[in-house]
Scaffold this motif. Structure first.
Motif, PDB file in Angstrom:
ATOM      1  N   ALA A  21       0.886  -1.151   0.052  1.00 11.01           N
ATOM      2  CA  ALA A  21      -0.122  -0.155  -0.209  1.00 11.01           C
ATOM      3  C   ALA A  21       0.855   1.374   0.065  1.00 11.01           C
ATOM      4  N   LEU A  22       1.771   1.450  -0.921  1.00  9.28           N
ATOM      5  CA  LEU A  22       2.705   2.446  -0.989  1.00  9.28           C
ATOM      6  C   LEU A  22       1.987   3.812  -1.364  1.00  9.28           C
ATOM      7  N   ALA A  44      15.887  -4.140  10.706  1.00  8.72           N
ATOM      8  CA  ALA A  44      16.507  -3.458   9.576  1.00  8.72           C
ATOM      9  C   ALA A  44      16.244  -4.252   8.349  1.00  8.72           C
ATOM     10  N   THR A  45      15.737  -5.630   8.263  1.00 12.73           N
ATOM     11  CA  THR A  45      15.345  -6.356   7.087  1.00 12.73           C
ATOM     12  C   THR A  45      14.045  -5.923   6.395  1.00 12.73           C
ATOM     13  N   THR A  46      13.201  -5.485   7.414  1.00 11.61           N
ATOM     14  CA  THR A  46      11.938  -5.135   7.006  1.00 11.61           C
ATOM     15  C   THR A  46      11.933  -3.611   6.346  1.00 11.61           C
ATOM     16  N   PHE A  50      11.095  -2.317   2.593  1.00  6.85           N
ATOM     17  CA  PHE A  50      10.157  -1.349   2.315  1.00  6.85           C
ATOM     18  C   PHE A  50      10.753  -0.113   1.530  1.00  6.85           C
ATOM     19  N   ILE A  51      11.954   0.349   1.837  1.00  9.54           N
ATOM     20  CA  ILE A  51      12.583   1.578   1.398  1.00  9.54           C
ATOM     21  C   ILE A  51      12.950   1.018  -0.208  1.00  9.54           C
ATOM     22  N   LEU A  55      11.959   3.509  -3.059  1.00  9.38           N
ATOM     23  CA  LEU A  55      12.955   4.014  -3.731  1.00  9.38           C
ATOM     24  C   LEU A  55      13.906   3.101  -4.193  1.00  9.38           C
ATOM     25  N   PRO A  56      13.618   2.302  -5.399  1.00 10.13           N
ATOM     26  CA  PRO A  56      14.764   1.275  -5.786  1.00 10.13           C
ATOM     27  C   PRO A  56      16.075   1.899  -6.216  1.00 10.13           C
TER      28      PRO A  56
END
Length: 241
Positions: A21-22, A44-46, A50-51, A55-56
Motif C-alpha cells: 500500500a505504497l 532492519a530487514t523489513t 520497504f525502502i 525508492l529502488p
C-alpha cells in the motif's frame, strides 16, 4: 537553565500498514528518506525491503541502521552525538506511525531534551482509520494498547473497558498480536453485553480490508471473520448520536 539547542532534526517516518500500500504514503516521506543517513528501525530487514520498494534507486549501504526493540532500552548515546552534530535522523515503525503503540518514544523525548527539531511526517495510522470507520464516538476516545493475555485478567479488562464506555461515552480502542486476534474476538463476544457495539478493522489499506461495526447481538448471528495473522484494531463503545 535550558540546555543548548541541538542543531539536528529527528523525523518520525510512517511506513505502510500493508507492504503493497505504497499509495498511502505522501511524497515528503520519499524526500526525507533520501536525505537521512541515520535510521532507527524495529527490524532492519523489513525497513530495507520497504525502502527498496519505495525508492529502488537509493543506495541503502550508505545508511546507518540502529534496531530498536520495545522489550529493551534504547541506547541514546549515538542519537545525542548525531543530533548535536546537526545530523538528520529518522525513526521508522514496522507499520503505521512511529511512537504510537510502538518503540521510539525514548528517542523523541531525548530529542526534545536536547532542543532538537522533531518533525512527525504524515502517513497511515491504523488507530485513527479504525476510529473513522467505526461509527462510534470520535470526539472522546481512549487507546488502551494491548489487553492481558491471561484469560481472567483479560476478562476483567474487557468488562472494565465496557463500563468506561458506558460511563463516559468514550470509544475504547485496543489491539492484539495478529495470531491471537480470533481468541480476543471470541472473548469479546462472550463478555460484552448484547447492546454494546464492537468494531473490528483488519488489514486496513489493503484490497482485502475487513471492517465491521455492529452490536454484539448482531455479531453473534454471523460466522466469525478470518483474522489470523492479519493486523487488526478492536473498538468497543456505542454509535455516535
Amino acid at each position: 537553565m535550558n540546555p543548548p539547542s541541538a542543531k539536528g532534526c529527528l523525523y518520525l517516518i510512517p511506513a505502510p500498514l500493508q507492504e503493497t500500500a505504497l499509495q498511502c504514503l505522501p511524497e515528503e516521506i520519499r524526500e526525507v528518506l533520501k536525505r537521512v543517513r541515520f535510521l532507527y528501525v524495529e527490524k532492519a530487514t523489513t525497513a530495507r525491503r520497504f525502502i527498496r520498494k519505495l525508492l529502488p534507486e537509493l543506495n541503502l549501504e550508505e545508511k546507518i541502521w540502529v534496531e530498536m526493540n520495545k522489550h529493551r532500552d534504547i541506547s541514546l548515546h549515538e542519537l545525542r552525538q548525531w543530533l548535536q552534530a546537526g545530523e538528520e535522523v529518522g525513526v521508522m515503525s514496522e507499520a503505521g506511525c512511529p511512537g504510537v503503540a510502538d518503540p521510539g518514544q525514548q528517542l523523541v523525548a531525548e530529542a526534545h531534551r536536547l532542543g532538537a527539531r522533531v518533525v512527525p511526517l504524515t502517513g497511515p495510522n491504523a488507530l485513527l482509520l479504525a476510529l473513522m470507520a467505526s461509527g462510534m464516538n470520535g470526539q472522546q476516545f481512549r487507546f488502551c494498547g494491548y489487553l492481558p493475555v491471561e484469560s481472567r485478567q483479560r476478562r476483567q479488562a474487557i468488562l472494565a473497558l465496557e463500563r468506561r464506555a458506558q460511563d463516559t461515552g468514550e470509544t475504547q480502542i485496543f489491539m492484539e498480536t495478529p495470531y491471537r486476534n480470533l481468541n480476543l474476538l471470541e472473548a469479546l463476544l462472550q463478555q460484552l453485553k448484547p447492546a454494546t457495539w464492537l468494531c473490528v478493522a483488519a488489514g486496513l489499506t489493503s484490497p482485502e480490508a475487513f471492517i465491521r461495526s455492529a452490536p454484539v447481538s448482531e455479531w453473534k448471528k454471523s460466522p466469525l471473520p478470518e483474522l489470523q495473522k492479519i493486523p487488526a484494531v478492536f473498538l468497543i463503545g456505542f454509535p455516535a448520536q
